[in-house]
Design a protein around this motif. Sequence first.
Motif: not given
Length: 240
Positions: A181-192, A219-224
């Motif tokens: 129903q909703l989808d997102m793609n998130i890109v993050m760097v190491g310092h958050g 954020k949880k997934g990217i931390k992993e």
Amino acid sequence: MKRPDGRKPDQLRKIKVTKNYMKNAEGSCLIEFGQTKVICTASVEEGVPPFLKGSGQGWVTAEYGMLPRSCNTRIRREKTSGRTEEIQRLVGRSLRCVVDMTKLAERTIRMDCDVIQGDGGTRTASITGGFIALADALLWLRKKNLIAGVPLKDYVAAVSVGVFEGTPVLDLNYAEDSKAQLDMNIVMVGHGQFVEVQGTGEGRTFSEGQMSALLKLAKKGIKELLAIEQKHLPGLTFLK
């Protein structure tokens, strides 16, 4: 809510990285997000695009493609489609944000992200695997004494999140992505910090609360994912 593959809502698919997958590339890896498999290669080329000639700085760019039988039915070999352009620009932007171009001199690192099997999340796998291949290419340049140090400022990784059957979930496979129903793609760097947030309500609107829940999951997934990058790039140091 039970996910199609039995995962918990906040659980990544099994992530596997095989480094140096292509023996002729300066940097490469095969990255697997469950059944999604992408070959990421980094090629070092002398010279830069015309708009950078004489500037003394380098460039990082990306190309993306899906092999004909990477999906359930054969897809035609494509030169360039709107989707392809969108994804390769996203990959390029995401990787450039962690590279100090002034330290590359006038050379280009060309990233190729080739999907050999697609099951959702190919763009996020391309960014995460692309960073590993890019870092190895920069380490290769340093080993050859072509640059003084590795011109990286941070790690970068990406993941998909979405609302499937009313529940926020992490790292969607195709069965979930096609019905989300909703989808997102998130890109993050190491310092958050965020690099990019792409979000779409599929024929409907979404609330601030839903968006906050998905960002928390991402954020949880990217931390992993960052921990996986660190494992495969031991001793990597960044510019200060």
